[in-house]
Design a protein around this motif. Structure first.
Motif, short mmCIF file in Angstrom:
data_model
loop_
_atom_site.label_atom_id
_atom_site.label_comp_id
_atom_site.label_asym_id
_atom_site.label_seq_id
_atom_site.Cartn_x
_atom_site.Cartn_y
_atom_site.Cartn_z
N VAL A 201 0.86 -1.18 0.00
CA VAL A 201 0.00 0.00 0.00
C VAL A 201 0.90 1.23 0.00
N ALA A 204 -1.41 5.21 3.64
CA ALA A 204 -2.59 4.82 4.42
C ALA A 204 -2.81 5.81 5.55
N ALA A 216 -3.73 -0.27 -3.69
CA ALA A 216 -3.04 -1.41 -3.09
C ALA A 216 -2.91 -2.55 -4.09
#
Length: 365
Positions: A201, A204, A216
């Motif tokens: 990812v 976040a 992602a």
């Protein structure tokens, strides 16, 4: 005299304690003066290498380094102070007079041990209030090559956190609390003790009890394929403060601060054995001063004119040096995980306490 009374004569006890403390402080002063001079000769070039640094920065370095030297060599100064005190008393036949008056070997050493206990208490407070702060500041200063220390805004890099069986690596953490932002995240998703998938990812943010990220991708280890997932939620129940944990320097933290950091690291799934050893050593280290009168006691007894006083003093120094070697070895083994943390910190202390008592009882009691 009553063998159960550790201080049959208050005058003699004060006399021996004052002599012991004055010689210990004198030895400590000389050691710090010599060692600080040698250290400054080797480090001053690095301090002055940063543009703009001058005499002020040199004195700042001395102010930060001196507490570390004092803390490290205080037990050794207590050992030398013990040997000098007891050798002087023995050479002047004062020990013989005390024993002729009915004092046991333990009663002769009692004033020194009580004074050493006071030194240990002062050492602990000094370490907690001064040495830890100086160590933390000096470490930060050295990290920037003795330039201006940047303000810590809470950013962290290369942080690892455990979430049940999964491992989470974050390349950079910016901010604190619910405002924390994670960048370059890799979640190592495991099952039955083996790696199954890798979730990547780019960025976040906090979302309820977990974390939310976009763009992602998941890589399947078994099939070797990569899948785009878009928006995902992960790390449910992982708190923001677990990502904010930096590398902990045990020497740069107080006892309570280090204890809290260990609890946080343990909750985050990070290894804490080395830090636990450092935590216990914050107690056993200062208390090592109590051992020194016992280990150096061999210089107190025996007839001085027999020509063996110097040999006895050397034996006392050898026992003290052996303790320091064993202490450092045990801490190293604890850091490697070979010894449990409590054993790494306390085993040398307890071992040499028994050795000192055995030598004293065998030879004098």
């Amino acid at each position: 005299m009553n063998q159960l009374n550790l201080f049959p004569s208050r005058t003699v006890a004060w006399y021996m304690a004052r002599m012991f403390l004055s010689r210990t402080l004198a030895v400590l002063f000389m050691l710090v003066l010599v060692l600080q001079t040698l250290d400054l000769l080797s480090e001053s070039g690095k301090v002055l290498a940063y543009p703009g640094n001058g005499n002020a920065e040199i004195w700042r370095y001395v102010g930060l380094r001196t507490p570390q030297i004092i803390a490290r060599f205080l037990p050794f100064s207590v050992l030398l102070g013990t040997i000098i005190t007891l050798s002087t008393l023995n050479q002047n036949s004062e020990i013989v007079s005390l024993k002729a008056a009915g004092l046991s070997a333990h009663q002769v050493l009692a004033p020194l041990i009580v004074a050493a206990l006071g030194v240990a208490a002062v050492s602990f407070i000094f370490n907690e209030r001064i040495v830890t702060r100086a160590t933390a500041t000096l470490a930060q200063w050295e990290d920037v090559d003795f330039g201006p220390i940047p303000i810590d805004r809470g950013d962290r890099t290369n942080v690892w956190v455990r979430d049940a069986d999964d491992l989470i690596r974050v390349g950079q953490v910016r901010g604190r609390g619910d405002a924390a932002v994670l960048n370059d995240i890799t979640v190592y998703e495991r099952g039955n003790g083996s790696l199954r998938t890798l979730l990547n990812v780019p960025r976040a943010v906090r979302d309820g009890a977990g974390w939310r990220g976009d763009n992602a991708t998941r890589f399947d280890v078994d099939s070797g394929t990569s899948t785009r997932l878009g928006r995902v939620r992960f790390a449910e129940g992982v708190r923001p403060d677990q990502f904010a944990l930096a590398t902990v320097n045990a020497d740069g933290m107080s006892f309570m601060g280090l204890s809290e950091a260990i609890d946080d690291l343990d909750a985050a799934g990070r290894p804490t054995a080395a830090l636990e050893g450092g935590l216990w050593h914050k107690l056993s280290g200062p208390l090592s001063s109590i051992l020194m009168p016992l280990l150096g006691a061999v210089a107190a007894f025996g007839i001085a004119r027999s020509g063996k006083l110097f040999v006895r003093a050397v034996i006392g120094m050898a026992l003290g040096f052996a303790y320091f070697v064993a202490d450092n070895f045990a801490l190293a083994m604890g850091n490697l995980g070979a010894y449990p943390p409590f054993l790494a910190a306390w085993a040398p202390f307890l071992l040499f306490l028994l050795i000192g008592e055995a030598v004293l009882i065998r030879t004098e009691e």
